[in-house]
Design an enzyme around this catalytic site. Sequence first.
Site, PDB file in Angstrom:
ATOM      1  N   GLY A  31       0.947  -1.074  -0.139  1.00  0.00           N
ATOM      2  CA  GLY A  31       0.009   0.048  -0.174  1.00  0.00           C
ATOM      3  C   GLY A  31       0.841   1.215   0.126  1.00  0.00           C
ATOM      4  O   GLY A  31       1.796   1.185   0.968  1.00  0.00           O
TER       5      GLY A  31
ATOM      6  N   ASP B 260      -1.119   4.849  -6.547  1.00  0.00           N
ATOM      7  CA  ASP B 260       0.299   4.676  -6.186  1.00  0.00           C
ATOM      8  C   ASP B 260       0.951   5.998  -6.594  1.00  0.00           C
ATOM      9  O   ASP B 260       1.840   6.012  -6.216  1.00  0.00           O
ATOM     10  CB  ASP B 260       0.617   3.392  -6.633  1.00  0.00           C
ATOM     11  CG  ASP B 260      -0.171   2.214  -5.572  1.00  0.00           C
ATOM     12  OD1 ASP B 260      -1.122   1.756  -6.088  1.00  0.00           O
ATOM     13  OD2 ASP B 260       0.892   1.718  -5.006  1.00  0.00           O
TER      14      ASP B 260
HETATM   15  O1  MRU Z   1       0.796  -3.992  -4.532  1.00  0.00           O
HETATM   16  P1  MRU Z   1       0.444  -3.181  -3.467  1.00  0.00           P
HETATM   17  O2  MRU Z   1      -0.819  -3.931  -2.565  1.00  0.00           O
HETATM   18  O3  MRU Z   1       1.121  -2.335  -2.610  1.00  0.00           O
HETATM   19  O4  MRU Z   1      -0.841  -2.332  -4.278  1.00  0.00           O
HETATM   20  C1  MRU Z   1      -1.682  -1.202  -3.418  1.00  0.00           C
HETATM   21  C2  MRU Z   1      -2.345  -0.444  -4.240  1.00  0.00           C
HETATM   22  O5  MRU Z   1      -2.328  -0.412  -5.311  1.00  0.00           O
HETATM   23  C3  MRU Z   1      -3.279   0.619  -3.443  1.00  0.00           C
HETATM   24  O6  MRU Z   1      -4.556   0.764  -3.945  1.00  0.00           O
HETATM   25  C4  MRU Z   1      -2.712   1.922  -3.199  1.00  0.00           C
HETATM   26  O7  MRU Z   1      -1.136   1.827  -2.976  1.00  0.00           O
HETATM   27  C5  MRU Z   1      -3.365   2.831  -2.626  1.00  0.00           C
HETATM   28  S1  MRU Z   1      -3.201   2.376  -0.588  1.00  0.00           S
HETATM   29  C6  MRU Z   1      -4.087   3.504   0.240  1.00  0.00           C
END
Ligand code: MRU
Length: 356
Positions: free
Chosen positions: A61, A248
Amino acid sequence: MTRQSPGVDHQKADPDTVAIRWLGHALQLLDQRRLPVEEHWLTIEGAAGVAQAIRDMAVRGAPAIGISAAYGVALAARGANNKTWKREVRTAIDQLAASRPTAVNLFWALERMGGVLEQCQSRTDAVSRLADAAVTIHREDLAANVAMADLALDAMKLEKPCSVLTHCNTGALATGGYGTALGVVRKLHSEHLLKRVYADETRPWLQGARLTAWELARDGIPVTLNADGAAAAIMARGDVKWVIVGADRIAANGDVANKIGTYGLAVLARHHKVRFMVVAPSSTVDMSLESGRDIPIEERDGDEICQLGGVRVAPENTTAFNPVFDVTPADLIDLIVTERGVVHTPEMTGMHGLFG
Ligand code: MRU
């Protein structure tokens, strides 16, 4: 499960779930690879361990990655030699920066920590100043989430409760607490404006099934898990009025990189006249990139697709393509909500107005 991190005021948001705890001498991370089966806390005492935890997605996240990396820098100062401390911490920053490429919160946090490092006069000074800076980053993220939920609720102008659909996990597990898109869901629920949240399971890593369903159920928020492929049929039923997701990285023209599958949801939402909202702190905005085409998209091992929970589901030697983020073009987005304000129908001018 412990519900608070020392030095971080979680009272205001009253989150039930905490994934990052700072002990002063070590960082504790709730291992997200093991949820929901097991609540296992990792204790990490060095920057290399934090970089590894980010790479392996024990913590994931965008905001949570940035916060953890900041604590990693603080740990690097603690473990450094009195003479070579500055060089050692700089090396740790580089190591942390190499852990995952897409979430800009990581680089934002490391740049901020690097700025603090350059002002430190001794290792002892660095140990205390870098720890304070990391706690501040953590605390600010939580505050931003609470502010964004308020702004989002105003912008939605709901007259009666509705259902929403979300993707991935954007809650307390993915942030400094409360959540971005799930912060809005929490707020809707507390204001009695939420009928139900549909959570995409989010193949292949299953953040929706393993994390979002777990986190929302703990708070008594009505959540229904669906296969990613069911999103179109759910929208066609007419009950869902908003798709609410996190980000992200957001480029200067309002294009948004988020978990793979988000772009498809935005296309579906436009077709079904469902509104599409992105909720992310300003630390997710990257005004140095003109458009989403410039955002580096992480590709992970194909085994994440070919296996499920360690069990092979595709034939041996299957070639798999596993980009773990995609880019949603700004013109498919109705609102970008940050703690600084809301950008409606995002494009370059609106983004520059708030972040230029
Ligand atoms: O691969 P991840 O689980 O780190 O991806 C996370 C996401 O894509 C979330 O939607 C994003 O980081 C927003 S979290 C508040």
